[in-house]
Design a protein around this motif. Sequence first.
Motif, PDB file in Angstrom:
ATOM      1  N   PHE A  41     -52.567 -19.531 -21.824  1.00 32.67           N
ATOM      2  CA  PHE A  41     -52.850 -20.360 -20.638  1.00 32.67           C
ATOM      3  C   PHE A  41     -51.643 -20.287 -19.699  1.00 32.67           C
ATOM      4  CE2 PHE A  41     -53.890 -24.121 -18.183  1.00 32.67           C
ATOM      5  CZ  PHE A  41     -55.243 -24.353 -18.376  1.00 32.67           C
ATOM      6  N   PHE A  42     -51.881 -20.067 -18.407  1.00 36.51           N
ATOM      7  CA  PHE A  42     -50.746 -19.942 -17.480  1.00 36.51           C
ATOM      8  C   PHE A  42     -49.879 -21.201 -17.549  1.00 36.51           C
ATOM      9  CE2 PHE A  42     -50.930 -22.581 -13.590  1.00 36.51           C
ATOM     10  CZ  PHE A  42     -52.179 -23.168 -13.700  1.00 36.51           C
ATOM     11  N   THR A  43     -48.589 -21.022 -17.312  1.00 35.05           N
ATOM     12  CA  THR A  43     -47.659 -22.151 -17.382  1.00 35.05           C
ATOM     13  C   THR A  43     -46.918 -22.269 -16.064  1.00 35.05           C
ATOM     14  OG1 THR A  43     -47.360 -21.838 -19.754  1.00 35.05           O
ATOM     15  CG2 THR A  43     -45.652 -23.088 -18.614  1.00 35.05           C
ATOM     16  N   ARG A  44     -46.930 -23.490 -15.503  1.00 37.93           N
ATOM     17  CA  ARG A  44     -46.212 -23.718 -14.266  1.00 37.93           C
ATOM     18  C   ARG A  44     -45.329 -24.955 -14.462  1.00 37.93           C
ATOM     19  NH1 ARG A  44     -42.937 -24.044 -10.712  1.00 37.93           N
ATOM     20  NH2 ARG A  44     -43.385 -23.754  -8.490  1.00 37.93           N
ATOM     21  N   ASN A  45     -44.051 -24.694 -14.720  1.00 38.25           N
ATOM     22  CA  ASN A  45     -43.078 -25.777 -14.915  1.00 38.25           C
ATOM     23  C   ASN A  45     -42.087 -25.778 -13.755  1.00 38.25           C
ATOM     24  OD1 ASN A  45     -44.269 -26.195 -17.421  1.00 38.25           O
ATOM     25  ND2 ASN A  45     -42.671 -25.163 -18.574  1.00 38.25           N
ATOM     26  N   HIS A  46     -41.798 -26.961 -13.224  1.00 37.26           N
ATOM     27  CA  HIS A  46     -40.777 -27.071 -12.171  1.00 37.26           C
ATOM     28  C   HIS A  46     -39.405 -27.384 -12.747  1.00 37.26           C
ATOM     29  CE1 HIS A  46     -44.491 -27.650  -9.841  1.00 37.26           C
ATOM     30  NE2 HIS A  46     -43.807 -27.220  -8.810  1.00 37.26           N
ATOM     31  N   LEU A  47     -39.381 -27.829 -14.004  1.00 38.49           N
ATOM     32  CA  LEU A  47     -38.182 -28.422 -14.595  1.00 38.49           C
ATOM     33  C   LEU A  47     -38.158 -28.068 -16.085  1.00 38.49           C
ATOM     34  CD1 LEU A  47     -38.788 -31.842 -12.791  1.00 38.49           C
ATOM     35  CD2 LEU A  47     -36.843 -30.329 -12.329  1.00 38.49           C
ATOM     36  N   GLN A  90     -56.154 -24.456 -11.647  1.00 41.01           N
ATOM     37  CA  GLN A  90     -55.600 -23.375 -10.834  1.00 41.01           C
ATOM     38  C   GLN A  90     -54.409 -23.909 -10.052  1.00 41.01           C
ATOM     39  OE1 GLN A  90     -57.180 -19.896  -7.849  1.00 41.01           O
ATOM     40  NE2 GLN A  90     -57.739 -21.966  -7.294  1.00 41.01           N
ATOM     41  N   CYS A  91     -53.342 -23.133 -10.041  1.00 40.84           N
ATOM     42  CA  CYS A  91     -52.173 -23.480  -9.240  1.00 40.84           C
ATOM     43  C   CYS A  91     -52.474 -23.150  -7.775  1.00 40.84           C
ATOM     44  CB  CYS A  91     -50.966 -22.682  -9.712  1.00 40.84           C
ATOM     45  SG  CYS A  91     -49.459 -23.114  -8.824  1.00 40.84           S
ATOM     46  N   ALA A  92     -51.959 -23.980  -6.865  1.00 40.19           N
ATOM     47  CA  ALA A  92     -52.136 -23.733  -5.426  1.00 40.19           C
ATOM     48  C   ALA A  92     -51.562 -22.380  -5.032  1.00 40.19           C
ATOM     49  CB  ALA A  92     -51.459 -24.833  -4.615  1.00 40.19           C
ATOM     50  N   VAL A 212     -50.545 -34.024 -13.879  1.00 47.05           N
ATOM     51  CA  VAL A 212     -49.145 -34.222 -14.283  1.00 47.05           C
ATOM     52  C   VAL A 212     -49.009 -34.168 -15.809  1.00 47.05           C
ATOM     53  CG1 VAL A 212     -47.211 -35.861 -14.235  1.00 47.05           C
ATOM     54  CG2 VAL A 212     -48.588 -35.465 -12.172  1.00 47.05           C
ATOM     55  N   LYS A 213     -48.049 -33.345 -16.252  1.00 47.65           N
ATOM     56  CA  LYS A 213     -47.793 -33.130 -17.684  1.00 47.65           C
ATOM     57  C   LYS A 213     -46.734 -34.119 -18.171  1.00 47.65           C
ATOM     58  CE  LYS A 213     -46.936 -28.549 -16.952  1.00 47.65           C
ATOM     59  NZ  LYS A 213     -46.802 -27.104 -17.274  1.00 47.65           N
ATOM     60  N   TRP A 214     -46.589 -34.250 -19.495  1.00 51.18           N
ATOM     61  CA  TRP A 214     -45.591 -35.128 -20.114  1.00 51.18           C
ATOM     62  C   TRP A 214     -45.606 -36.501 -19.431  1.00 51.18           C
ATOM     63  CZ3 TRP A 214     -43.565 -30.531 -17.657  1.00 51.18           C
ATOM     64  CH2 TRP A 214     -43.663 -29.404 -18.456  1.00 51.18           C
TER      65      TRP A 214
HETATM   66  N1  MTE Z   1     -46.370 -31.882 -14.434  1.00 48.67           N
HETATM   67  C1  MTE Z   1     -45.062 -32.048 -14.643  1.00 48.67           C
HETATM   68  N2  MTE Z   1     -44.636 -33.171 -15.242  1.00 48.67           N
HETATM   69  N3  MTE Z   1     -44.164 -31.112 -14.246  1.00 48.67           N
HETATM   70  C2  MTE Z   1     -44.566 -29.962 -13.613  1.00 48.67           C
HETATM   71  O1  MTE Z   1     -43.729 -29.114 -13.283  1.00 48.67           O
HETATM   72  N4  MTE Z   1     -46.469 -28.668 -12.691  1.00 48.67           N
HETATM   73  C3  MTE Z   1     -47.767 -28.865 -12.042  1.00 48.67           C
HETATM   74  C4  MTE Z   1     -48.764 -29.515 -12.999  1.00 48.67           C
HETATM   75  N5  MTE Z   1     -48.177 -30.647 -13.668  1.00 48.67           N
HETATM   76  C5  MTE Z   1     -45.953 -29.771 -13.365  1.00 48.67           C
HETATM   77  C6  MTE Z   1     -46.837 -30.772 -13.835  1.00 48.67           C
HETATM   78  C7  MTE Z   1     -48.369 -27.661 -11.497  1.00 48.67           C
HETATM   79  S1  MTE Z   1     -47.827 -27.158  -9.973  1.00 48.67           S
HETATM   80  C8  MTE Z   1     -49.422 -27.031 -12.103  1.00 48.67           C
HETATM   81  S2  MTE Z   1     -50.204 -25.710 -11.370  1.00 48.67           S
HETATM   82  C9  MTE Z   1     -49.908 -27.476 -13.428  1.00 48.67           C
HETATM   83  O2  MTE Z   1     -49.149 -28.552 -13.960  1.00 48.67           O
HETATM   84  C10 MTE Z   1     -49.840 -26.329 -14.412  1.00 48.67           C
HETATM   85  O3  MTE Z   1     -50.274 -26.731 -15.678  1.00 48.67           O
HETATM   86  P1  MTE Z   1     -50.057 -25.763 -16.910  1.00 48.67           P
HETATM   87  O4  MTE Z   1     -48.597 -25.394 -16.977  1.00 48.67           O
HETATM   88  O5  MTE Z   1     -50.535 -26.491 -18.112  1.00 48.67           O
HETATM   89  O6  MTE Z   1     -50.897 -24.548 -16.616  1.00 48.67           O
END
Ligand code: MTE
Length: 377
Positions: A41-47, A90-92, A212-214
Amino acid sequence: DPFAGDPPRHPALRVNSLKPFNAEPPPELLTQSFLTPNELFFTRNHLPVPAVEPGSYRLRVEGPGGRALSLSLAELRQRFPKHEVTATLQCAGNRRSEMSRVRPVKGLAWDIGAISTARWGGARLRDVLLAAGVRDNTGDSTGDDNEWHVCFEGLDADASGTPYGASIPLKRALSAEAEVLLAYEMNGTELPRDHGFPVRVVVPGVVGARSVKWLRSVAVSPAESPSHWQQKDYKGFCPSVDWDSVDFGAAPAIQELPVQSAITEPRPGAAVAAGELTVKGYAWSGGGREVVRVDVSLDGGRTWREAELGPRPERGRGWAWALWELRAPVPAGARLDIVCKAVDRSYNVQPDSVAPIWNLRGVLSNAWHRVPVTVTR
Ligand code: MTE
Ligand code: MO
């Protein structure tokens, strides 16, 4: 190194950035199965990925008027019925690299794989908000509740302590049909660390950035999230807007995404065998607008045929993509310009070229996908 605690990753992922980790599955693996395996699954983390101890995890839920709940993982699982939704995220920035070929943009150079599909399980956000004392009166369209938002914060934070954050309209959060989840399961297992362990938001039909993750906190608010990622990013602009003239306050934050499709096989520049060619890809649209048709051209858009859409387990709930396929005879020595475009159930279509939708941040890149190939002699 703040990223030293990040989890191990699958070696097949194409890495766009290591720290923070951003990666997509190779196209041919993306459409191998309807549900994307968790490790692909694609991963998009900012931090950096936060390390969360599940036993001491608490989710803070703030309703209006100062009422608040603090939920352990066990309480989230036991107090609220488990709901399951198959949804594509989907990511923007998916397909941004095609936009930067028109003119450079700022952002990660995603190919066509910043999109994936999973079966998510968790508590409905609606149920949790009602338990926190939020009133369900959004059916009253004259009420100003329509402007209210539900703001989310992650446990991931930058060096100054500012967490990732985003928000969605309260109306969507409370809607039973919108099926917004506080997910603790992904494809039948607990969430992997990269995808938000132990709890993430899943907003079906909406840009990935709002899921939003975590998840650390959920707060009902009269305004959108003040987060950088809600206010100063993930917005679309006129192609003439540049970094000197951009006014992020002037455009709405992206929520529902436009109709999208891409070709995963063959790959651009490939030499394919003469005889029967199989073209494969995915198609999806935001807002639960199911894809009703995918058109494929082998001659750059002069003539078209309809692709065959694969089975969709949750027909009628339009949160997940359709995988599609087209078989066609191709003559030896031909040069093919394969193109695909999808139609959603509102008859929205994709733009035929990138330049008119170019924007400085490289988001919402959904022009016809073009794959030139040659047929061997
Ligand atoms: N939630 C947190 N806490 N931190 C993040 O960097 N990235 C967001 C979103 N939720 C992000 C986040 C972005 S831009 C996207 S596209 C999705 O998580 C990606 O989810 P995935 O990594 O499970 O594919
Ligand atoms: Mo994203």
